[in-house]
Scaffold this active site. Structure first.
Site, PDB file in Angstrom:
ATOM      1  N   ARG A   1      40.756  67.100  28.454  1.00 38.02           N
ATOM      2  CA  ARG A   1      39.911  67.685  27.168  1.00 38.02           C
ATOM      3  C   ARG A   1      39.526  68.227  26.756  1.00 38.02           C
ATOM      4  NH1 ARG A   1      44.372  67.246  27.418  1.00 38.02           N
ATOM      5  NH2 ARG A   1      45.957  65.798  25.773  1.00 38.02           N
TER       6      ARG A   1
ATOM      7  N   SER B   1      44.338  63.704  16.516  1.00 36.54           N
ATOM      8  CA  SER B   1      43.221  62.570  17.592  1.00 36.54           C
ATOM      9  C   SER B   1      41.775  63.073  17.595  1.00 36.54           C
ATOM     10  CB  SER B   1      43.828  62.362  18.853  1.00 36.54           C
ATOM     11  OG  SER B   1      45.576  62.287  18.924  1.00 36.54           O
TER      12      SER B   1
ATOM     13  N   GLU C   1      36.940  63.744  20.177  1.00 41.50           N
ATOM     14  CA  GLU C   1      37.430  64.920  20.672  1.00 41.50           C
ATOM     15  C   GLU C   1      37.117  65.091  20.270  1.00 41.50           C
ATOM     16  OE1 GLU C   1      41.811  64.330  21.671  1.00 41.50           O
ATOM     17  OE2 GLU C   1      41.712  66.464  21.160  1.00 41.50           O
TER      18      GLU C   1
HETATM   19  C1  LIG Z   1      47.651  68.069  13.066  1.00 41.31           C
HETATM   20  C2  LIG Z   1      47.016  68.207  14.915  1.00 41.31           C
HETATM   21  C3  LIG Z   1      47.385  67.960  15.872  1.00 41.31           C
HETATM   22  C4  LIG Z   1      46.391  68.049  16.623  1.00 41.31           C
HETATM   23  N1  LIG Z   1      47.188  67.608  18.362  1.00 41.31           N
HETATM   24  C5  LIG Z   1      46.764  67.798  19.140  1.00 41.31           C
HETATM   25  C6  LIG Z   1      46.975  67.955  20.477  1.00 41.31           C
HETATM   26  O1  LIG Z   1      48.790  67.140  20.980  1.00 41.31           O
HETATM   27  N2  LIG Z   1      46.510  68.194  22.039  1.00 41.31           N
HETATM   28  C7  LIG Z   1      45.495  67.946  21.830  1.00 41.31           C
HETATM   29  O2  LIG Z   1      45.142  68.608  22.562  1.00 41.31           O
HETATM   30  N3  LIG Z   1      44.443  68.880  20.591  1.00 41.31           N
HETATM   31  C8  LIG Z   1      45.399  68.417  19.650  1.00 41.31           C
HETATM   32  N4  LIG Z   1      44.823  68.712  18.188  1.00 41.31           N
HETATM   33  C9  LIG Z   1      43.353  69.336  18.054  1.00 41.31           C
HETATM   34  C10 LIG Z   1      42.958  70.787  18.498  1.00 41.31           C
HETATM   35  O3  LIG Z   1      44.181  71.398  17.935  1.00 41.31           O
HETATM   36  C11 LIG Z   1      42.735  71.907  19.522  1.00 41.31           C
HETATM   37  O4  LIG Z   1      41.751  70.920  20.370  1.00 41.31           O
HETATM   38  C12 LIG Z   1      42.917  72.671  19.721  1.00 41.31           C
HETATM   39  O5  LIG Z   1      42.798  73.325  20.888  1.00 41.31           O
HETATM   40  C13 LIG Z   1      42.002  73.366  19.509  1.00 41.31           C
HETATM   41  O6  LIG Z   1      41.471  74.617  18.930  1.00 41.31           O
HETATM   42  P1  LIG Z   1      41.284  75.415  17.837  1.00 41.31           P
HETATM   43  O7  LIG Z   1      40.833  77.002  18.222  1.00 41.31           O
HETATM   44  O8  LIG Z   1      41.292  75.155  16.952  1.00 41.31           O
HETATM   45  O9  LIG Z   1      39.395  75.659  18.316  1.00 41.31           O
HETATM   46  P2  LIG Z   1      38.081  74.939  16.954  1.00 41.31           P
HETATM   47  O10 LIG Z   1      38.420  74.004  16.481  1.00 41.31           O
HETATM   48  O11 LIG Z   1      37.840  75.932  16.271  1.00 41.31           O
HETATM   49  O12 LIG Z   1      36.844  74.832  18.573  1.00 41.31           O
HETATM   50  C14 LIG Z   1      36.787  73.695  19.359  1.00 41.31           C
HETATM   51  C15 LIG Z   1      35.529  73.902  19.635  1.00 41.31           C
HETATM   52  O13 LIG Z   1      35.592  74.496  20.905  1.00 41.31           O
HETATM   53  C16 LIG Z   1      34.542  75.485  20.566  1.00 41.31           C
HETATM   54  N5  LIG Z   1      35.300  77.181  20.549  1.00 41.31           N
HETATM   55  C17 LIG Z   1      36.423  77.379  20.252  1.00 41.31           C
HETATM   56  N6  LIG Z   1      37.536  79.489  20.381  1.00 41.31           N
HETATM   57  C18 LIG Z   1      35.972  79.647  21.407  1.00 41.31           C
HETATM   58  C19 LIG Z   1      35.881  80.372  22.290  1.00 41.31           C
HETATM   59  N7  LIG Z   1      36.567  81.690  22.297  1.00 41.31           N
HETATM   60  N8  LIG Z   1      34.872  80.651  22.982  1.00 41.31           N
HETATM   61  C20 LIG Z   1      33.828  79.904  23.080  1.00 41.31           C
HETATM   62  N9  LIG Z   1      33.785  78.457  22.057  1.00 41.31           N
HETATM   63  C21 LIG Z   1      34.641  77.942  21.376  1.00 41.31           C
HETATM   64  C22 LIG Z   1      33.956  75.735  18.880  1.00 41.31           C
HETATM   65  O14 LIG Z   1      32.852  76.020  19.794  1.00 41.31           O
HETATM   66  C23 LIG Z   1      34.124  73.927  19.533  1.00 41.31           C
HETATM   67  O15 LIG Z   1      33.264  73.747  20.185  1.00 41.31           O
HETATM   68  C24 LIG Z   1      45.251  68.230  16.916  1.00 41.31           C
HETATM   69  C25 LIG Z   1      44.572  68.794  15.985  1.00 41.31           C
HETATM   70  C26 LIG Z   1      44.965  69.290  14.319  1.00 41.31           C
HETATM   71  C27 LIG Z   1      45.013  68.863  13.369  1.00 41.31           C
END
Ligand SMILES: Cc1cc2nc3c(=O)[nH]c(=O)nc-3n(C[C@H](O)[C@H](O)[C@H](O)COP(=O)(O)OP(=O)(O)OC[C@H]3O[C@@H](n4cnc5c(N)ncnc54)[C@H](O)[C@@H]3O)c2cc1C
Length: 295
Positions: A168, A217, A287
């Site tokens: 992660r 999570s 996380e």
């Molecule tokens: C219902 C649900 C289920 C989930 N299941 C999983 C799962 O099974 N496995 C898992 O790993 N995760 C899971 N997640 C968590 C999440 O979806 C992941 O971590 C996802 O990859 C986050 O991506 P995001 O675009 O939403 O990032 P954000 O939440 O917008 O950002 C996360 C971090 O990344 C940084 N960031 C984002 N994009 C960039 C970029 N382009 N450049 C630099 N920094 C950046 C942000 O500043 C922040 O620090 C789940 C979430 C939900 C709501």
């Protein structure tokens, strides 16, 4: 590109929680990203990147400086060469878009992508993946290269091997904003992939509270252990502060019952950590990424 002031961020997050951004923009391309960078630099303001908002806890006090939202920074190009399927994906492209493409091509990455919300750049930052045994199961396995906009406005490309990938988390590319991601996978079609995705979705729906706002999570699994089991066996399912609750369906999810504050979520997180530490002697690590003012 318009830079707006005092923009509410809650609706940009999967928890539907968080105060306003002092300044906010939605760049569409690298030129607009550079424009946003220069604007913030000229004013001496910090930059915060928000993509899918599915792994962040934004403070009730909001975020100072400029929030760059990548929702409009989307698009994909694909090619098949020498038996390899390749995609060049802009960082703000939803993983759901990637899922659709892999499903259409009947390729294995569709299976793990089906479980993860958010955008492709966020997937790389978090090395997002699933716990179930499958190939591939994490972003590191499908990422060939990434392109990063550095704070000085230059673009730098990193090959997979130049980055550090762990559970992660990815590193070795910071500081900067991931702009594009090169994705690859062998073009070996599996006609049963749609059926497998449907079956996995059914299992997920039965185990996770997907009908309520959450960030998935909250805690990473400690080595060899499951955070959800530790929390559940510490009697914490249903533990509630304000309108934030340890899900009664999946103990590693904290759900927003309706009007939860970020502070409620944070209080639940602190209580869960302290209880698991005292009952199981295990230090849980979050996380989810905290953003904004947490004075
Ligand atoms: C219902 C649900 C289920 C989930 N299941 C999983 C799962 O099974 N496995 C898992 O790993 N995760 C899971 N997640 C968590 C999440 O979806 C992941 O971590 C996802 O990859 C986050 O991506 P995001 O675009 O939403 O990032 P954000 O939440 O917008 O950002 C996360 C971090 O990344 C940084 N960031 C984002 N994009 C960039 C970029 N382009 N450049 C630099 N920094 C950046 C942000 O500043 C922040 O620090 C789940 C979430 C939900 C709501």
């Amino acid at each position: 590109m318009e830079i707006q002031n005092n923009v509410a961020l809650a609706t940009y997050t999967s928890w539907l929680i968080g105060g306003p951004a002092d300044h906010f923009c939605r760049p569409k391309d690298v030129e607009q990203l550079r424009e946003a960078q220069s604007w913030a630099r000229a004013k001496g303001l910090p930059i915060t990147v928000l993509s899918g908002g599915s792994n962040v806890l934004i403070s009730d006090q909001g975020v100072r400086g400029l929030v760059i939202c990548l929702k409009d920074f989307a698009g994909t190009e694909m090619s098949v060469e020498g038996g390899r399927f390749r995609l060049t994906v802009k960082a703000g492209t939803g993983k759901s878009e990637l899922l659709k493409i892999f499903l259409k091509e009947k390729l294995a990455p569709a299976l793990f992508l089906a479980g993860i919300p958010g955008d492709v750049g966020g997937g790389v930052v978090m090395n997002a993946g699933v716990a179930e045994a499958m190939v591939p199961r994490e972003f590191t396995e499908i990422t060939e290269w990434i392109e990063v906009l550095k704070p000085d406005g230059s673009l730098k490309t990193y090959q997979h091997g130049e980055l550090k990938w762990s559970y992660r988390h990815s590193s070795g590319w910071e500081p900067g904003i991931i702009t594009r991601v090169g994705i690859q996978w062998p073009h070996r079609q599996d006609p049963s992939i749609l059926e497998q995705v449907r079956a996995a979705n059914k299992v997920r729906l039965s185990k996770q509270p997907l009908d309520m706002p959450s960030c998935g999570s909250v805690f990473v699994n400690p080595p060899g252990l499951k955070a959800a089991q530790l929390i559940d066996s510490s009697g914490l399912k249903g533990y509630t502060v304000g309108e934030a609750q340890v899900s009664t369906k999946h103990a590693n999810f904290i759900v927003n019952l309706g009007a939860a504050k970020a502070q409620d979520i944070w209080s639940v997180i602190q209580h869960v950590k302290a209880t698991v530490k005292s009952q199981k002697s295990v230090e849980l690590q979050t996380e989810v990424v905290r953003m904004g003012d947490w004075a």
